[in-house]
Write a protein that holds these residues in place. Structure first.
Motif, mmCIF file in Angstrom:
data_model
loop_
_atom_site.group_PDB
_atom_site.id
_atom_site.type_symbol
_atom_site.label_atom_id
_atom_site.label_comp_id
_atom_site.label_asym_id
_atom_site.label_seq_id
_atom_site.Cartn_x
_atom_site.Cartn_y
_atom_site.Cartn_z
ATOM 1 N N ASP A 270 0.955 -1.234 0.078
ATOM 2 C CA ASP A 270 -0.068 -0.111 0.022
ATOM 3 C C ASP A 270 0.820 1.354 0.016
ATOM 4 O O ASP A 270 1.326 1.694 1.125
ATOM 5 C CB ASP A 270 -0.745 0.165 1.149
ATOM 6 C CG ASP A 270 -1.895 1.065 1.263
ATOM 7 O OD1 ASP A 270 -1.779 2.013 0.653
ATOM 8 O OD2 ASP A 270 -3.061 0.870 1.917
ATOM 9 N N VAL A 271 0.966 1.756 -1.211
ATOM 10 C CA VAL A 271 2.065 2.784 -1.441
ATOM 11 C C VAL A 271 1.522 4.122 -0.404
ATOM 12 O O VAL A 271 2.398 4.877 0.206
ATOM 13 C CB VAL A 271 2.474 3.161 -2.822
ATOM 14 C CG1 VAL A 271 3.095 4.557 -3.069
ATOM 15 C CG2 VAL A 271 3.070 2.107 -3.566
ATOM 16 N N SER A 272 0.406 4.131 -0.551
ATOM 17 C CA SER A 272 -0.337 5.683 0.263
ATOM 18 C C SER A 272 0.157 5.634 1.555
ATOM 19 O O SER A 272 0.436 6.492 2.351
ATOM 20 C CB SER A 272 -1.773 5.772 -0.061
ATOM 21 O OG SER A 272 -2.375 4.484 0.332
ATOM 22 N N ARG A 273 -0.167 4.449 2.253
ATOM 23 C CA ARG A 273 0.282 4.140 3.738
ATOM 24 C C ARG A 273 1.578 4.353 4.043
ATOM 25 O O ARG A 273 2.152 4.886 4.798
ATOM 26 C CB ARG A 273 -0.126 2.690 4.311
ATOM 27 C CG ARG A 273 -1.562 2.528 4.225
ATOM 28 C CD ARG A 273 -2.052 1.142 5.041
ATOM 29 N NE ARG A 273 -1.441 1.073 6.266
ATOM 30 C CZ ARG A 273 -1.065 -0.153 6.910
ATOM 31 N NH1 ARG A 273 -1.043 -1.097 6.229
ATOM 32 N NH2 ARG A 273 -0.751 -0.098 7.998
ATOM 33 N N ARG B 52 8.268 10.151 -0.800
ATOM 34 C CA ARG B 52 7.185 10.657 0.020
ATOM 35 C C ARG B 52 6.159 11.192 -0.912
ATOM 36 O O ARG B 52 5.131 11.135 -0.366
ATOM 37 C CB ARG B 52 7.840 11.770 0.879
ATOM 38 C CG ARG B 52 8.341 13.012 0.276
ATOM 39 C CD ARG B 52 8.931 14.194 1.102
ATOM 40 N NE ARG B 52 7.881 14.337 2.064
ATOM 41 C CZ ARG B 52 8.135 15.188 3.319
ATOM 42 N NH1 ARG B 52 9.279 15.366 3.726
ATOM 43 N NH2 ARG B 52 7.379 15.594 3.937
ATOM 44 N N GLU B 53 6.373 11.681 -2.182
ATOM 45 C CA GLU B 53 5.236 11.887 -2.967
ATOM 46 C C GLU B 53 5.596 11.410 -4.459
ATOM 47 O O GLU B 53 6.645 11.300 -4.780
ATOM 48 C CB GLU B 53 5.266 13.736 -3.041
ATOM 49 C CG GLU B 53 5.035 14.326 -1.898
ATOM 50 C CD GLU B 53 3.643 14.143 -1.289
ATOM 51 O OE1 GLU B 53 2.773 13.742 -2.088
ATOM 52 O OE2 GLU B 53 3.282 14.687 -0.189
ATOM 53 N N GLN C 134 3.860 6.142 2.133
ATOM 54 C CA GLN C 134 4.410 7.690 1.828
ATOM 55 C C GLN C 134 3.387 8.707 3.024
ATOM 56 O O GLN C 134 4.348 9.751 3.292
ATOM 57 C CB GLN C 134 3.539 8.030 0.507
ATOM 58 C CG GLN C 134 4.439 7.373 -0.694
ATOM 59 C CD GLN C 134 3.741 7.782 -1.703
ATOM 60 O OE1 GLN C 134 2.578 8.008 -1.936
ATOM 61 N NE2 GLN C 134 4.676 7.989 -2.807
ATOM 62 N N ALA C 135 2.585 8.053 3.948
ATOM 63 C CA ALA C 135 2.087 8.761 4.906
ATOM 64 C C ALA C 135 3.120 8.726 6.020
ATOM 65 O O ALA C 135 3.132 9.750 6.757
ATOM 66 C CB ALA C 135 0.685 8.390 5.293
ATOM 67 N N GLU D 281 5.439 8.640 -7.578
ATOM 68 C CA GLU D 281 5.487 7.335 -8.146
ATOM 69 C C GLU D 281 6.673 6.635 -7.726
ATOM 70 O O GLU D 281 8.048 7.011 -7.961
ATOM 71 C CB GLU D 281 5.187 7.141 -9.558
ATOM 72 C CG GLU D 281 4.923 5.900 -10.233
ATOM 73 C CD GLU D 281 4.608 5.789 -11.656
ATOM 74 O OE1 GLU D 281 3.986 4.973 -12.121
ATOM 75 O OE2 GLU D 281 4.977 6.673 -12.440
#
Length: 376
Positions: free
Chosen positions: A2-5, A51-52, A7-8, A54
């Motif tokens: 889960d890339v978004s997790r 962190r932001e 990166q958070a 791809e």
């Protein structure tokens, strides 16, 4: 993944990105995170998750066909110059990156990147920090993993009971025979393990990593049974059980000491959760060892209080350790670990081992709590 997790957490920790780097199989932690641990890789591989934006995978051209789909862009190299150029481009604009590294080698389980690569990255003007806060995302269990663990734990109890039954049926059964009986039960239940169970009688039980022999149990001796297993693709359970044949008071006293250390360690974790905080691994180890030291068993402690459980029996999550290392990582909900204090005297050793899973409201012991040495 889960890339978004991820990166958070990168943003929360002030990282510009996470570099998952391995030369062949040199970094098993990174390979497990990426789902590549089962592959035969022999070249340098770098996966950068900023962190932001791809992620980018940089891999050798001859290994592209081996890799499963991973989120983000892919680029290849086939010369050492190409790798360095590609890495510089992938990391361009970053300053502080996370890596499987811990300053001073304080947690060697996570210090998986070689010194030369650290020199390379620092030479590029980067600040390198430990990835442990990110790794916690991959060390916690979901409900399916917890269910698989419970099934494995049930299998261990059946195997342990079969080993004890053999000793009652045949008092002259050897360590290897008991080991074989328990391994047979585990395999019959479809469970796997990286090594057969450990069985130690008498003086052999004073060696925490004893290899079973043809020794039979004699009157007055303890029997230590240590079993670990998992379902294929699942997570481990790991238990130790003590039995004995007319054992003396010294062994019973020692077992009551390790039982008290175990129970106080678990109570400490529960109390911390009630107070709204996540204890550190080293704190729990201190509690358990403090009990044993207070009872005079300090000189006979040989190992940490517990280890993380995961897809490997010794997972790469937080351990209960302020003896062999100082594990400062927090014990957050979703983690699982053993609590296994032991003392190892000249003539015998005793250990009790249970598994603990952390719910948001506190710890759950998922395996039986042995209260006394089982008579044979």
């Amino acid at each position: 993944m889960d890339v978004s997790r991820v990166q958070a957490v990168l943003r929360e920790e002030g990282f510009d990105g996470w570099l998952l780097y391995s030369f062949g199989r040199s970094n098993p932690v990174a390979l497990q995170v990426l789902g590549l641990a089962h592959l035969h890789l022999t070249r340098r591989l770098a996966y950068f998750l900023p962190r932001e934006g791809e992620p980018t995978l940089l891999c050798h051209a001859i290994e592209v066909s081996l890799l499963p789909p991973l989120p983000g862009k892919w680029r290849t190299y086939h010369t050492w110059q190409g790798f360095l150029e590609g890495l510089a481009q992938v990391l361009e604009g970053s300053w502080r990156i996370a890596l499987e590294y811990v300053p001073g080698g304080r947690i060697p389980y996570l210090s998986q990147v070689d010194g030369g690569t650290l020199d390379l990255l620092r030479g590029m003007g980067l600040e390198v920090a430990s990835s442990w806060p990110l790794l916690l995302l991959f060390q916690t269990w979901d409900e399916e993993k917890l269910k698989a663990h419970r099934r494995a734990a049930s299998g261990l109890v059946q195997a342990k009971d079969a080993g004890l039954a053999l000793l009652r049926e045949n008092p002259r059964a050897t360590e290897r025979e008991v080991q074989a009986r328990m391994a047979q039960v585990l395999e019959g239940l479809g469970l796997t393990f990286d090594h057969p169970p450990m069985v130690a009688f008498g003086k052999n039980s004073a060696n925490p990593h004893h290899a079973p022999t043809e020794k039979a149990l004699e009157e007055g001796e303890v029997a230590l049974l240590d079993l670990w297993a998992k379902e294929p693709g699942g997570v481990y359970a790991d238990v130790t059980w003590m039995a004995g044949l007319e054992v003396g008071e010294a062994a019973h006293r020692a077992f009551q000491a390790v039982r008290e250390a175990r129970d106080q360690a678990i109570a400490f974790v529960a109390r911390a959760y009630r107070e709204g905080r996540h204890p550190r691994g080293y704190e729990v180890d201190r509690v358990a060892r403090g009990v044993l030291e207070g009872m005079g068993y300090g000189p006979y402690i040989r190992h940490r209080t517990g280890h993380n459980l995961g897809e490997e029996v010794h997972g790469f999550g937080p351990h209960l350790d302020d003896l062999e290392t100082q594990d400062f990582r927090p014990l957050v909900p979703g983690l699982a670990f053993t609590v296994e204090p032991g003392v190892y005297l000249e003539g015998f050793g005793v250990r009790t081992e249970v598994n603990v899973y952390l719910h948001p409201e506190g710890p759950e012991v998922t395996t039986p709590l042995q209260e006394a040495i089982t008579p044979l």
